[in-house]
Write an enzyme that holds these catalytic residues in place. Structure first.
Site, mmCIF file in Angstrom:
data_model
loop_
_atom_site.group_PDB
_atom_site.id
_atom_site.type_symbol
_atom_site.label_atom_id
_atom_site.label_comp_id
_atom_site.label_asym_id
_atom_site.label_seq_id
_atom_site.Cartn_x
_atom_site.Cartn_y
_atom_site.Cartn_z
ATOM 1 N N HIS A 155 -8.726 -45.754 31.906
ATOM 2 C CA HIS A 155 -8.627 -47.213 32.096
ATOM 3 C C HIS A 155 -9.583 -47.961 31.174
ATOM 4 O O HIS A 155 -10.014 -49.062 31.494
ATOM 5 C CB HIS A 155 -8.930 -47.615 33.545
ATOM 6 C CG HIS A 155 -8.192 -46.796 34.561
ATOM 7 N ND1 HIS A 155 -6.932 -47.119 35.021
ATOM 8 C CD2 HIS A 155 -8.525 -45.642 35.170
ATOM 9 C CE1 HIS A 155 -6.534 -46.202 35.895
ATOM 10 N NE2 HIS A 155 -7.489 -45.286 35.993
ATOM 11 N N SER A 276 -14.230 -59.263 4.087
ATOM 12 C CA SER A 276 -13.618 -60.544 4.430
ATOM 13 C C SER A 276 -13.819 -61.505 3.274
ATOM 14 O O SER A 276 -14.834 -61.454 2.585
ATOM 15 C CB SER A 276 -14.291 -61.089 5.700
ATOM 16 O OG SER A 276 -14.180 -62.498 5.744
ATOM 17 N N LYS A 282 -18.744 -58.804 6.728
ATOM 18 C CA LYS A 282 -17.689 -58.030 7.387
ATOM 19 C C LYS A 282 -17.344 -56.746 6.655
ATOM 20 O O LYS A 282 -17.408 -56.649 5.446
ATOM 21 C CB LYS A 282 -16.416 -58.867 7.525
ATOM 22 C CG LYS A 282 -16.496 -59.993 8.522
ATOM 23 C CD LYS A 282 -16.923 -59.566 9.926
ATOM 24 C CE LYS A 282 -15.862 -58.822 10.681
ATOM 25 N NZ LYS A 282 -14.745 -59.678 11.053
ATOM 26 N N GLU A 289 -6.039 -50.588 11.252
ATOM 27 C CA GLU A 289 -5.218 -51.694 11.749
ATOM 28 C C GLU A 289 -3.828 -51.681 11.107
ATOM 29 O O GLU A 289 -2.820 -51.969 11.765
ATOM 30 C CB GLU A 289 -5.912 -53.028 11.483
ATOM 31 C CG GLU A 289 -7.153 -53.203 12.349
ATOM 32 C CD GLU A 289 -7.995 -54.401 11.950
ATOM 33 O OE1 GLU A 289 -7.549 -55.229 11.137
ATOM 34 O OE2 GLU A 289 -9.120 -54.502 12.460
#
Ligand code: ARG
Length: 458
Positions: A155, A276, A282, A289
């Protein structure tokens, strides 16, 4: 002028030419199309439908078409409709009248079917190899970092301490089964549709076993209608791809999570991260992704194929021209995602001590205390309840198990003694789980051995 235009008095509308063409998708099968034509020409020669001199002319001509396509000298336009007509038209331009004999006892419907099977055979073989390499990459990671202690989640809540090797092996086994599914799908590509013609076979004395043999297939498809109408072998392969990308996507999701400051378990290598354009600090896990995002395309491709086929009467219908878009994209995307995932696993650094201290005294060890009581003869349900109370009491004072001493344990249940405190060690907790498939190092080593044997083909 199209190769099929005899019964027409006018040509197709300009927008129909563009709407109808499939060259933008199927031109990538030109090598397969030429291979199919070579085999067909040879077989027609073997059975005496073509003279041996005609066969030689056709084979030379096909060599030239191949050379022109490879060098980009011949660039077919949309008026040629598809790869089959492109190759045949160019061949006929080169060799003249003999070129017009090649289409004896075949149709574009069986050419499509044979080209796709040849294409799939090559790509699925590559995919299975890439998947094996991904298993190897996971095992390398287990060798280097398999002993790192991490929380195991259910979970997405911390559950029990486990070793990273245990977690990585869970994925390795999933990918191992993915290889099995792709290899199964490969077996179903291994029959030649060539010579099925439109659907009914032919009165010419062709030898479909011979073309199958020349193209390296196990044999011909038994039924000529099945040969041109079936797409289940494509659905099966894409289904295996769709299942495989769900595994890649789950791994990707964890790589994204694990590289956050919050989890901070891994650092992806520079080669698989990007920056970024606005935030200078970043370092984004884009490789993971993109794998997670592209997985959706592959799953969508399976849907497209199944829906395309489900309402089609036998045999060929032009709807089927749309199958390659989904098929090629699914197989190529799965292949790319598999390779990138292997690279990402190889590139990353695991922050080895990240959880070692953090897990001491943590409620993740609740199952340990319950298991301790069970070793003292307490029924598991009762032990579970007792430890649940301990968790509640610790939480009430804003603490965790690190505040427990022998007296507190004894107050909770008389079967506790001082040795229970030794069970509050996350590494020992993981190491104690020696049951078959458990997280103990001995079980990790056993599974690594089994997977290495499998990779070695034993
Ligand atoms: N371009 C077509 C396809 O990819 C070739 C088969 C065309 N057959 C036909 N009867 N129109 O499916």
């Amino acid at each position: 002028m199209a190769l099929w235009d005899g019964r027409f008095s006018g040509g197709p509308a300009a927008d129909m030419v563009l709407f109808s063409q499939s060259l933008d998708v199927d031109l990538r099968m030109w090598r397969e199309d030429i291979a199919g034509s070579r085999a067909h020409a040879r077989m027609l020669g073997d059975v005496g439908v073509l003279s041996s001199s005609d066969v030689l002319v056709l084979l030379d001509g096909l060599d030239q078409v191949e050379d022109e396509l490879a060098r980009g000298v011949f660039v077919p336009g949309p008026e040629l409709e598809d790869v089959h007509m492109a190759v045949e038209s160019r061949l006929t331009e080169i060799v003249g009248e003999v070129g017009a004999r090649l289409h004896t006892a075949r149709s574009r419907n069986d050419q499509v079917a044979v080209d796709v099977r040849l294409w799939m055979r090559a790509r699925l073989t590559e995919l299975a190899l890439a998947q094996r390499d991904l298993v190897a990459a996971l095992l390398e990671r287990v060798d280097v970092d398999g002993d790192v202690l991490i929380p195991g989640f259910t979970h997405l809540q911390r559950g029990q301490p486990i070793l990273l090797g245990h977690h990585l092996l869970a994925y390795a086994w999933m990918v191992q089964r993915d290889v099995g599914r792709i290899e199964d799908a490969l077996r179903r590509q291994d029959q030649s549709p060539l010579g099925a013609c439109a659907m009914a076979g032919t009165p010419h004395p062709i030898d479909r076993h011979r073309t199958a043999e020349l193209l390296g297939f196990a044999g011909p498809v038994q039924n000529a209608m099945d040969a041109v109408a079936a797409r289940d072998h494509q659905c099966e392969a894409v289904s295996a791809c769709a299942i495989a990308v769900t595994h890649l996507s789950r791994m990707a999701e964890e790589l994204v999570l694990w590289s956050t400051d919050e989890f901070a378990l891994v650092r992806l290598g520079d080669a698989y991260t990007t920056g970024s354009s606005i935030m200078p600090q970043k370092r984004n896990p884009d490789a993971a992704e993109l794998v997670r995002g592209k997985a959706g395309r592959v799953i969508g491709a399976l849907q497209s194929l199944l829906v395309m086929v489900k309402g089609l009467p036998l045999a060929y219908n032009r709807d089927l021209q749309e199958d390659r878009q989904a098929l090629f994209d699914a197989v190529e995307t799965t292949l790319a995602c598999t390779r990138i995932t292997a690279g990402a696993w190889r590139s990353l650094t695991v922050r080895r001590d990240r959880y070692e201290e953090a897990l001491k005294g943590h409620f993740l060890l609740a199952t340990e205390l319950a298991d301790f009581l069970v070793t003292k003869g307490v029924p598991f349900r009762e032990a579970h309840h007792v430890v649940g109370r301990l968790v509640r009491d610790c939480e009430a004072v804003g603490a965790n198990f690190s505040i427990l001493d022998e007296a507190a344990l004894k107050a909770a249940h008389p079967a506790f003694d001082a040795s229970a405190l030794l069970w509050l060690d996350p590494r020992r907790a993981a190491e104690r789980r020696t049951s078959f498939g458990g997280t103990a190092p001995s079980e990790i080593a056993r599974q690594v051995g089994a997977l290495r044997m499998w990779l070695a083909g034993a």
